[in-house]
Design an enzyme around this catalytic site. Structure first.
Site, PDB file in Angstrom:
ATOM      1  N   ASP B 115      39.291  60.854  79.809  1.00  0.00           N
ATOM      2  CA  ASP B 115      39.469  60.934  80.859  1.00  0.00           C
ATOM      3  C   ASP B 115      40.997  60.323  81.203  1.00  0.00           C
ATOM      4  OD1 ASP B 115      38.296  58.363  80.069  1.00  0.00           O
ATOM      5  OD2 ASP B 115      37.185  58.738  81.868  1.00  0.00           O
ATOM      6  N   GLU B 181      37.930  58.678  88.085  1.00  0.00           N
ATOM      7  CA  GLU B 181      37.833  56.876  88.644  1.00  0.00           C
ATOM      8  C   GLU B 181      37.062  57.946  90.369  1.00  0.00           C
ATOM      9  OE1 GLU B 181      37.600  54.364  88.136  1.00  0.00           O
ATOM     10  OE2 GLU B 181      38.859  54.372  85.742  1.00  0.00           O
TER      11      GLU B 181
END
Lengths: 433, 433, 433, 433
Positions: B115, B181
């Site tokens: 990510d 996130e």
């Protein structure tokens, strides 16, 4: 169509002038273009003395001053819209406002105060809202003259023009006060010393539920008020993997809000509490490290306000402690209760009763709101003078501080007529000052 | 000294590369320069296929997308810092991320996901915080790689380079996923179809309290999660003169916060609730018309999450109703719980045990956090494949999502070594996929 | 039909005996008739030593003792129902309970503890509730054996009878412990010294969701617990004419309740909080002077319990302070977490697996509840012995502590068989004690 | 020394009589001995008509009636202390109170109402509390004449005696009303019809902060009030092993309490809210199934009371729903606001000004409390009559409804003198009724 390019000094009518102010509202302590335009207007009328910015504001007594970058942004915008460099210079850092003086020989010193700032309200856009339909809706997004200060400035200028062309012996001072909405401008303007020699003082507000044609000659009960910013600081933590590691400012804040609203009423006077703004944390997955609330307490007497703020402070402190957070508080606005003097209110009442467009005159009414004009009133009283707070009725479709607030422009003339005549009579000794 | 002018593609070491990412963090769905730099890096390594932006994201499944003006601001900043026009074009509107593919003949299709987004955290400035002392502290105020995604990207690129120069038969896909996130990027990347043919899937995270030298070969319990934005809308009113006219969104919000935290624990699985962000009202003297909170619920099982979100929704609805407010809610992040497969975790474990710098290998550990990598895991499982979520230990002084988070850069090599070898073995059939 | 006139000592079957206990439940520290009847039963079986009341309870360690008048009322009622004067004498003031000892030569000392008190629950009256339909519903209004202690006593007596007629070398001690429901009797019984020489210790519970035919040989996770009574004391005032004169204990209480439920979960172990009883004020028109709540915190580890009670205490203290009230707290129940020993649990498991009516044996299960048997377990462990906590499955229509709780009486024999045989084997050295 | 054996009918002074009432206080709807003693006193004076119990109370309009067993207990106690069988018969089930009538020919019908019940307050025991030191402290534990109704009865009897020995033409009715403290007796006494023919009506209260020597001739603002009992019903559950199975009435209650106190003030009139009594749950380890609160709302106008009760009801309903509980509410007390008539108050004022021991006469004062005498006042007004509510000042060390409340017995004579003379003048036509 009114816009920021139609400055009030060029307006040919009070209505045009009011709309020119309405279209360009500025928040408290950011009234840069407003101050510049008022200077233009005052100079066009012609006065004996004119004090601007740092000369009328004792900066250390200001409350509710926004951050430097906010002030700078409004200053730049004002510059873009043609604010005068000398005014921008005098108001650097947010010392806005001005005092205009007419001196015509010996005699009483009489003051009138009007306020000049606007509110953080997004103005309505619907066709049933006149400013929207008629094209003078606020051009400054999220800011609005939602409390009639545009009308106050217009009336103030009208009174100045009337008195400038009147015969009298004495001194007239017109105070254009910034930052009333944050209850932050009254005290620093008083501390500048310009109100120290007043024998009589008038303050002015439109509306408050009184319709066009009504005049309240002396408000009885502006609520004493204290406004506070409270910041809770704890520790952030990952809400999933270590919630116990946080010291949760969000919980401290919620507990404080609930319990501030629960502070007990008082038998001696009415009370009000409100938490009006909150900002906390960063994201749903983080225990909030910081939370800030803006809140206020008001009361019908200064003593009951002291009771109320004691209780509110206790709530804030213990709510912080309950969630292991630190607390920092700062007063962001404040005003005492000071009532009007009957003798001066009676002058206004007598004038109003003689006015063709005034249908009802009330000797007094409760305000239900707060006002830092009370700092002027207290100072005048301390130095042996008299003061009254006048409400000029105006039909207003929406409530004060709401997006649909508007005034009935017919009340502008009533305001100018009644106040200029009352001031003339006071200068002539009618109030026995 | 690392800065935005030292792009990762020119880095001569993994440490430099990680620092180059660290210095320029971008929030979820705004990873414009990050995507551009990753494209540079991938091209420098050389791959068979490369998909960028709109080709790897199904936009209608995105969650937690910031407002257009926020995205535009980050896009402009990326452009100023040299983002490639073709990448800016492919990511217009916030379809960030990329997928790199190595195809070396027939054989298993193996994926690795890293990510790429950062967090709204203001990075620490003290001298005891390495990035500050060493000069690679975030240059983007209020945004920080406070969860190690800079390390993830670096490890991902390291694995890609290793595999590019390795002999194997099969296909390797490297997913650079945006918006982890906010738990908003996993699902839209899966829905793009690129994960539909995977036989094996690895996801990766550093830290979580495991020190450098530890490897967790298969995380057992990423928490199921739902993140919600709730907006309470009432009516504003003047807090002094007409408090009863308000419908107080601030009170609705405070009641909701208090009661969300009070939602009962469940005997079947652990639970978490958090209200992490709040914003309400405008000023202390106005009854708040609007209040918005971002909150989340997590649970150890998908069933208990359903219990929890039912209760939370009930609290939100009744808190609004209690104060006569309207409620609007929207899901801003979401991820199911999906556990790791033992067979695939065992491959990682075997590799890790053979690594000189690995001192401890744990077959499993609870994550205590949530992860939208579980969307990949669920898809792979649905199509008959296997998946594991690996934690590469790293000493970290501050906790995840805090201003002092940092990694031990020695763990970068461990991550690259263990994952590239585990993937090689999986391509060779070790996991029996 | 069972009633208070059919004493358990005259029962000809375990079912009759259990019903005789069920029909006359007594609350914690008021088990006067229960103790008297147990003495009758034990004497009917015949033991070597019998200790009653003050000889088995260290009174200064008691928790949750009701007021003197409550104890006196139950004592009088017990006397009316035929409680033995010698037992009433030994239990004066609420030192209920007994310890029965079989001494058969040298060898291990093995203990079994059963609890004897009932709950403040109003038993169901419907026809679908067996005790109501079959005529052995509680005759003591508002008190009920809603947690199976009637079964525990019956099983304990069954085991005693079995062992009394068995050959073994060693000592068997049967502890009839009062006040388990308030977690108040375990510690004072241990402090009496009777458990100081135990080599092995068994505790017993029926149900907990495990059906008839299941045996859990060693419970893994009785939750550590602390129960607290908190009293907020302020000042009363007339709610209409002088609300501000009050110091409002009702508001302190409500704030405490809300925030106790909001105490954060912990990543290391499960947590529970509950405020289960509240009593405040006198009438709607009086600001409440006093408010009392009974609350508890539980956790999966003793450390996390310490975290939890710290937070709870902080909430109580600051909630009191917030509303200017005084706070007094007292611990009314407490028990640590102590897990079962595998070696001893294995003995139970082996026996259970050999029992014809046992279909499932679980080596361990989480309890999800708390138990002050852990005081015995901790003491035994400290002196080098072993302990296990056994669950004897039983179908139960309603949950524990609810008005429709009931047991499947078929489980009584399973309990007696498994425990008496496990104890015999332990006396014979099977657990290697 | 006064005690229950010194009945007021045998008292030789007003002070003795008041003390005889003080020593034996009875709660609302349980004034059995009080009614019996009043009948004795009235008969000793001699009247033309006397109505007792069921003849003066319309039972279906009663509010705040305690449970049958409570009433029965007080009735038995009254019998033990010598209550007359005929009175016990007439008041069976709690229809307490009486109406005494003097009929002396044609003329106005004038009424005086005094209230007779006591409060659930534990009287102070300290030596600085006169009733304790002088030996006439309440003999009924937990009940106290803490609002001066003992003085009211004494004054009422004094007025009756004065008028019985006076010459006048007309009718005088003396209403001894039960259950004022629960605002439950005013309406049923009015609905009995005895007040339907009144031309003038006086109600009476001592104290309220006015010192001995002050008389308020017409109270302006008794607060409108509604008192409510709300019961939240959920489901109990084991707080440790199955907390999620509960529907937590404790949380519903706490949320309700917090938010009831947070109901907004109103600009039109003062408001009061109070939750004065709460009772919930059974034990700390059980999720509370049931919670009951007694609360009240008061307001300066009947319209604002309607606003307030709407908001309070909304809070109760949504707090229940928030925690999945059922809600049942019942009104337990109620009274409208009705102001005094100037014409009648003026008669009182004139009399008071002429009294040697009266130092200050106030034409009006705000009461700050509520009163179900307003039901009489409303009825009298509806039938064309006039009403006033008189405060007879008395020094009182503790506040009303507090354990140290006491009166200055010197005010007894003032009350009798002023009221009997004002009634005489009204009968003579002074109020122009």
């Amino acid at each position: 169509m009114a816009d920021a390019e139609s400055p009030p000094a060029e307006a040919t009518s009070r209505v045009e002038r009011r709309r020119a102010f309405h279209v360009y509202p500025e928040p408290s302590w950011c009234e840069f273009l407003t101050t510049s335009r008022l200077v233009d207007c005052v100079e066009a009328i012609g006065v004996d003395e004119l004090y601007v910015g740092r000369d009328v504001i004792a900066p250390e007594h200001r409350l509710g001053v926004p951050d430097a970058d906010v002030r700078e942004r409004w200053r730049e915008r004002a510059a873009e819209h043609g604010a005068r460099p000398d005014v921008l210079d005098a108001t650097t850092g947010g010392t806005t406002g001005l005092v205009a003086v007419l001196e015509k020989g010996p005699g009483p010193v009489v003051g009138l105060r009007v306020d000049i700032d606007a509110l953080p309200v997004e103005e309505a856009t619907g066709d049933d809202h006149d400013p929207a339909r008629e094209g003078f809706r606020s051009q400054n997004d999220g800011v609005m003259h939602a409390c009639g200060h545009d009308a106050h400035m217009t009336i103030g200028l009208g009174v100045l023009a009337e008195l400038a062309s009147s015969e009298f012996s004495g001194t007239f001072k017109l105070f254009f006060q910034p930052a009333e909405e944050v209850l932050g401008g009254g005290r620093p303007m008083v501390e500048s010393g310009h109100a120290d020699d007043l024998d009589a003082f008038f303050a002015l507000h439109v509306g408050f539920g009184h319709p066009t044609g009504t005049v309240v000659s002396g408000v009885e009960k502006p609520l004493a008020i204290r406004q506070t910013r409270a910041t809770f600081t704890g520790d952030s933590a990952h809400a999933g993997s270590a919630p116990q590691a946080g010291r949760n400012a969000m919980q401290a804040m919620a507990t404080a809000i609930q319990n501030v609203y629960g502070v007990s009423r008082h038998a001696d006077a009415l009370t009000r509490v409100n938490v009006g703004r909150a900002e906390a944390g960063t994201a749903s997955n983080v225990v909030a490290e910081r939370a800030t609330i803006d809140l206020e307490a008001r009361a019908g007497t200064n003593d009951v306000l002291a009771y109320l703020t004691d209780r509110v402070d206790r709530v804030l402190e213990t709510a912080a402690e309950m969630h292991d957070c630190d607390l920092a508080t700062t007063t962001i606005g404040e005003a005492p209760r000071v009532d009007s003097d009957d003798a001066l209110a009676d002058v206004v009442g007598a004038v109003a009763r003689g006015h063709a467009d005034v249908e009802a005159v009330r000797p007094s009414a409760a305000l239900g709101a707060s006002e830092d004009a009370t700092y002027f009133m207290r100072r005048v009283r301390q130095t042996g003078g008299r003061a009254t707070y006048v409400v000029v009725g105006t039909d207003h479709p929406g409530g004060h501080h709401t997006p649909t607030f508007d005034i009935d422009e017919a009340s502008l003339d009533v305001g100018v007529d009644v106040l200029s005549e009352a001031i003339r009579r006071t200068l002539a000794g009618d109030a026995n000052c």
